[in-house]
Design a protein around this motif. Structure first.
Motif, PDB file in Angstrom:
ATOM      1  N   VAL A  44       0.815  -1.222   0.000  1.00  0.00           N
ATOM      2  CA  VAL A  44       0.000   0.000   0.000  1.00  0.00           C
ATOM      3  C   VAL A  44       0.846   1.268   0.000  1.00  0.00           C
ATOM      4  N   PRO A  45       1.889   1.404   0.834  1.00  0.00           N
ATOM      5  CA  PRO A  45       2.672   2.652   0.803  1.00  0.00           C
ATOM      6  C   PRO A  45       3.271   2.963  -0.569  1.00  0.00           C
ATOM      7  N   ALA A  46       3.830   1.938  -1.228  1.00  0.00           N
ATOM      8  CA  ALA A  46       4.411   2.172  -2.556  1.00  0.00           C
ATOM      9  C   ALA A  46       3.336   2.557  -3.556  1.00  0.00           C
ATOM     10  N   MET A  47       2.194   1.913  -3.455  1.00  0.00           N
ATOM     11  CA  MET A  47       1.098   2.211  -4.378  1.00  0.00           C
ATOM     12  C   MET A  47       0.585   3.631  -4.154  1.00  0.00           C
ATOM     13  N   ARG A  48       0.419   4.016  -2.898  1.00  0.00           N
ATOM     14  CA  ARG A  48      -0.121   5.341  -2.602  1.00  0.00           C
ATOM     15  C   ARG A  48       0.875   6.451  -2.944  1.00  0.00           C
ATOM     16  N   GLU A  75      -4.479   9.308  -5.166  1.00  0.00           N
ATOM     17  CA  GLU A  75      -5.949   9.225  -5.148  1.00  0.00           C
ATOM     18  C   GLU A  75      -6.387   7.768  -5.251  1.00  0.00           C
ATOM     19  N   LEU A  76      -5.852   6.944  -4.357  1.00  0.00           N
ATOM     20  CA  LEU A  76      -6.048   5.498  -4.403  1.00  0.00           C
ATOM     21  C   LEU A  76      -7.314   5.081  -3.668  1.00  0.00           C
ATOM     22  N   HIS A  77      -8.064   4.185  -4.307  1.00  0.00           N
ATOM     23  CA  HIS A  77      -9.266   3.615  -3.708  1.00  0.00           C
ATOM     24  C   HIS A  77      -9.155   2.099  -3.822  1.00  0.00           C
ATOM     25  N   GLN A  78      -9.123   1.392  -2.692  1.00  0.00           N
ATOM     26  CA  GLN A  78      -8.959  -0.054  -2.696  1.00  0.00           C
ATOM     27  C   GLN A  78     -10.307  -0.759  -2.744  1.00  0.00           C
ATOM     28  N   VAL A  79     -10.389  -1.792  -3.590  1.00  0.00           N
ATOM     29  CA  VAL A  79     -11.613  -2.575  -3.755  1.00  0.00           C
ATOM     30  C   VAL A  79     -11.253  -4.059  -3.688  1.00  0.00           C
TER      31      VAL A  79
END
Length: 273
Positions: free
Chosen positions: A228-232, A237-241
């Motif tokens: 998650v940290p690398a992705m964010r 503007e990250l939304h996890q599904v």
């Protein structure tokens, strides 16, 4: 980089682009695209290099694939090209790099069951490639014969059928009236490049500011909280599904949930302009 084969689902100007995973093809997303077409969306389905009906290359390169997709979108849609880009697994890495390198082409991004990190699950494709090589193409007379050869080597029927979609037959160039079976993907290059397929190139300091839907299969281990940290950092503007009941092939395991999530992405992107 050779031109890319594409298919369009729906009518009018495309507002979605779909990028498949390793040993896939654009048609893997037909059902999802048809579901979106029922809501008024038009999709373009890509065969990535060394897959499907697209051409082969001399090396495997995520940046070059992202560039090829961007060039194709610009060629198709002109200076106003701007779509929601959906990428699964290998195609998700291509989609991420496209958004980071050419954000003007991407109104929204859906990254499906992959992370900007080394993907350990790719190692499992080595034995699958060896299984495909075990099929005697010269003596093959039917697809059923190929499946019989693969069944003891690839016992999962879903995986077996997924790979068999890549088996094709054509007129034999040296023997008029005869047929020739072949595998569409570039098996030699992909087998030699599994470490690159699993890897993630350094994107530098680029950040994509648009909406990003990060879809993960509930039963998959390709996406973990440690990513998650690398992705964010790349996609603030990250939304996890989480897609219920789905493994890595989320669009096959729970198509309606994927359609709903991707439609939400498009609505969010439209609101942002």
């Amino acid at each position: 980089m050779p031109g890319l084969h594409t298919e369009v689902v729906g009518t009018g100007r495309p507002d979605f682009a779909f990028l498949h995973g390793l040993f896939g093809r654009g048609r893997n997303w037909t059902g999802i695209a048809q579901g979106l077409a029922a809501q008024g969306h038009t999709s373009v389905l890509f065969d990535l290099p060394n897959h499907g009906a697209s051409g082969w290359t001399g090396e495997f390169s995520y940046p070059q694939m992202a560039e090829a997709v961007g060039d194709e979108l610009r060629l198709r849609l002109g200076s106003a090209a701007r779509l929601n880009v959906v990428g699964h697994s290998m195609g998700g890495k291509v989609a991420m790099l496209l958004a980071l390198s050419r954000p003007e082409l991407v109104s929204g991004l859906a990254v499906v069951d992959i992370a900007p990190a080394v993907s350990e699950g790719v190692d499992g494709f080595g034995p699958l490639i060896e299984a495909l090589r075990s099929v005697d193409l010269a003596g093959l007379t039917s697809r059923g014969q190929a499946e019989a050869t693969l069944k003891p080597l690839i016992p999962d029927p879903g995986v077996r059928q997924f790979l068999l979609q890549n088996l094709r037959v054509r007129r034999h160039p040296g023997h008029p009236g005869a047929s020739q079976w072949y595998w569409q993907p570039n098996l030699d290059l992909l087998e030699a490049s599994l470490d690159r397929v699993a890897g993630w190139p350094d994107p530098g300091t680029a950040v994509y500011p648009g909406p990003v839907w990060w879809l993960a299969g509930e039963l998959s281990d390709y996406v973990a909280q440690r990513y998650v940290p690398a992705m964010r950092a790349l996609f603030p503007e990250l939304h996890q599904v989480v897609i219920p009941g789905a493994g890595h092939w989320v669009h096959a395991d729970n198509p309606q949930a994927v359609i709903d999530a991707i439609a939400d992405l498009a609505a969010s992107a439209q609101l942002r302009g």
